[in-house]
Design an enzyme around this catalytic site. Structure first.
Site, PDB file in Angstrom:
ATOM      1  N   ASN A 203     130.103  54.321 -26.750  1.00  0.00           N
ATOM      2  CA  ASN A 203     131.381  53.959 -27.350  1.00  0.00           C
ATOM      3  C   ASN A 203     131.341  54.270 -28.850  1.00  0.00           C
ATOM      4  OD1 ASN A 203     130.309  51.477 -28.756  1.00  0.00           O
ATOM      5  ND2 ASN A 203     129.948  50.880 -26.628  1.00  0.00           N
TER       6      ASN A 203
ATOM      7  N   PHE B 108     131.985  38.334 -29.761  1.00  0.00           N
ATOM      8  CA  PHE B 108     133.046  39.143 -30.349  1.00  0.00           C
ATOM      9  C   PHE B 108     133.936  39.676 -29.232  1.00  0.00           C
ATOM     10  CE2 PHE B 108     131.024  38.854 -34.342  1.00  0.00           C
ATOM     11  CZ  PHE B 108     131.859  39.407 -35.305  1.00  0.00           C
TER      12      PHE B 108
ATOM     13  N   ASP C 258     129.888  48.011 -20.295  1.00  0.00           N
ATOM     14  CA  ASP C 258     130.139  47.172 -19.122  1.00  0.00           C
ATOM     15  C   ASP C 258     129.675  47.849 -17.839  1.00  0.00           C
ATOM     16  OD1 ASP C 258     131.361  45.103 -20.590  1.00  0.00           O
ATOM     17  OD2 ASP C 258     133.246  46.218 -20.625  1.00  0.00           O
TER      18      ASP C 258
ATOM     19  N   LYS D 291     119.668  68.511 -15.716  1.00  0.00           N
ATOM     20  CA  LYS D 291     121.008  68.606 -16.264  1.00  0.00           C
ATOM     21  C   LYS D 291     122.016  68.947 -15.172  1.00  0.00           C
ATOM     22  CE  LYS D 291     123.882  71.267 -19.446  1.00  0.00           C
ATOM     23  NZ  LYS D 291     123.939  72.419 -20.361  1.00  0.00           N
TER      24      LYS D 291
ATOM     25  N   LYS E 191     132.634  32.098 -20.734  1.00  0.00           N
ATOM     26  CA  LYS E 191     131.236  32.403 -21.052  1.00  0.00           C
ATOM     27  C   LYS E 191     130.549  31.292 -21.843  1.00  0.00           C
ATOM     28  CE  LYS E 191     132.005  37.291 -20.491  1.00  0.00           C
ATOM     29  NZ  LYS E 191     131.673  38.663 -20.887  1.00  0.00           N
TER      30      LYS E 191
ATOM     31  N   LYS F  46     137.765  34.335 -22.614  1.00  0.00           N
ATOM     32  CA  LYS F  46     136.356  34.720 -22.728  1.00  0.00           C
ATOM     33  C   LYS F  46     135.534  33.576 -23.314  1.00  0.00           C
ATOM     34  CE  LYS F  46     133.533  38.549 -24.529  1.00  0.00           C
ATOM     35  NZ  LYS F  46     133.579  39.826 -25.284  1.00  0.00           N
TER      36      LYS F  46
END
Length: 428
Positions: free
Chosen positions: A237, A351, A306, A316, A369, A365
């Protein structure tokens, strides 16, 4: 109850101000601190002019003391122009108003930095020799003392020099490790004085922050994870790690024992922070869970994948006609694991990066959690995206929400840590 935070404080006491350090995003608090710079005979002496200038621009009261040998490398007038104070060299200067200036300066000093520190001056201060203005003032000081060695590699590695450095450390002095590279003598190796920016960071770290987190162990995660597809490609990301690194830096500056578990980034490790490098989500899960039980505060700022590829190809994957399908599987949910294994008295902060329904998704969240606080931001809000030096955060706890304005990431980090401290106290 929801409130908008408008009054910031460092460690709960100091007014927060952005000071010029050459890097606009940095937060520092050396304003009104009296800093003594001791310059000894080394080619690196010229770099201290830049350090003195930066300190003055940041609001510090800077006084420079030089050995006579240092005058062969830089003229005292340079420092007098930059600091607006007489540069002190001669202990018995009859033209100067204070015959015991070394005592007067020692009493008002918040920090004494000896940089560059030659092998000769290190030997002197290690054994209490005081035969000039620099060493007599150094010996009279009771403030924190920081030494930055600068010399030829063979001189630095000489057992005598190493013994003297070790002796300085036993007396409570901080010794900055010299850099490695090409030296003025033509040799290559260890012995270079760090750049002025690094020396400034050491000064700010030492006296610029209230150590209100002393005795606390803080674990911070930062950066992206990488999930391998084949030897060439991976899924990741856009996280730069800047938010997590800012939190780790500020926590260490405020006295905490900080461990930073980091994905791959281009960022330097903050001062006094232990860094553990990881690559994948599984690596991060293993590194975090191995030490989480011993932490007082855990702040999960990393952007953890995730999902990961279900299958890894040892070779490859070759391009073919048509589309490619990649099967994915869930990674371990680190934050959920931490929430379910949270010990009594431990504070857990997550976060939440959202693009829609930020508050609703973040509150869910927080509850799901078992977090004590979550810091939410919206990727679509200007100044709150990846890789930038600013952020726009809403701190959400079980009892309160505080929406912060656009701030530098270090300011956000400082505010988050203050909020955590306040909530943690109310939980006792």
């Amino acid at each position: 109850m929801r409130s908008r935070a408008t009054n910031w404080s460092r460690g709960g006491d100091f007014p927060r101000k952005m000071m010029y350090t050459g890097k606009e995003e940095d937060l520092c608090m050396v304003k009104d601190k009296t800093v003594l710079l001791g310059v000894s005979g080394s080619i690196a002496a010229y770099k201290i002019a830049s350090l003195a200038s930066t300190l003055v621009q940041a609001g510090a009261d800077v006084h420079v003391l030089m050995t006579k040998n240092a005058m062969n490398f830089i003229n005292p007038i340079t420092f007098e122009t930059l600091t607006s104070h007489k540069c002190l060299v001669d202990t018995f200067d009859r033209n100067f108003a204070y015959s015991v200036e070394h005592v007067a300066l020692a009493k008002k000093a918040d920090l004494f930095m000896l940089a560059p520190a030659s092998a000769n001056v290190i030997a002197k201060v290690a054994h209490g020799l005081a035969d000039d203005m620099l060493t007599t003032t150094f010996l009279a000081c009771t403030c924190p003392k920081v030494i930055s060695p600068a010399m030829n590699t063979a001189m630095f590695e000489n057992p005598i020099t190493q013994d003297n450095i070790a002796l300085c450390k036993t007396y409570g002095m901080t010794v900055i490790e010299p850099a490695t590279g090409h030296l003025a003598c033509g040799d290559g190796g260890k012995g270079k004085m760090p750049e002025p920016e690094t020396l400034f960071d050491w000064i700010d770290f030492t006296v610029g922050w209230k150590k209100d987190l002393a005795g606390k162990k803080v674990l911070v995660t930062a950066g992206p994870t990488q999930e391998k597809l084949d030897p060439v490609r991976y899924l990741t990301n856009h996280s730069s790690g800047k938010m997590g690194y800012a939190i780790a830096k500020v926590a260490a500056c405020r006295g905490a024992e900080v461990t930073l578990v980091s994905g791959k980034t281009e960022l330097a490790t903050p001062l006094a922070v232990k860094r553990v490098d990881v690559v994948s989500a599984k690596d991060m899960f293993d590194a975090v869970t191995a030490i989480s039980e011993r932490q007082d505060i855990i702040i999960k700022a990393a952007a953890v994948a995730d999902y990961r590829p279900l299958f890894y190809s040892d070779e490859k994957m070759k391009k073919k006609d048509g589309d490619l399908r990649i099967d994915l599987e869930r990674t371990d949910d680190i934050l959920a694991w931490l929430g379910s294994h949270k010990r009594k008295g431990q504070f857990l902060c997550g976060f939440s990066m959202e693009t829609q329904k930020m508050l609703e998704n973040s509150r869910a969240k927080l509850q799901k959690k078992n977090l004590d606080m979550i810091c939410a931001n919206n990727l679509k809000v200007a100044g709150a995206g990846f890789a930038g030096d600013t952020n726009v955060v809403t701190m959400i706890s079980k009892e309160n929400e505080k929406e912060l304005p656009l701030l530098s990431k270090e300011e956000v980090a400082d505010t988050i840590l203050t909020e955590i401290s306040q909530i943690a106290k109310s939980m006792l």
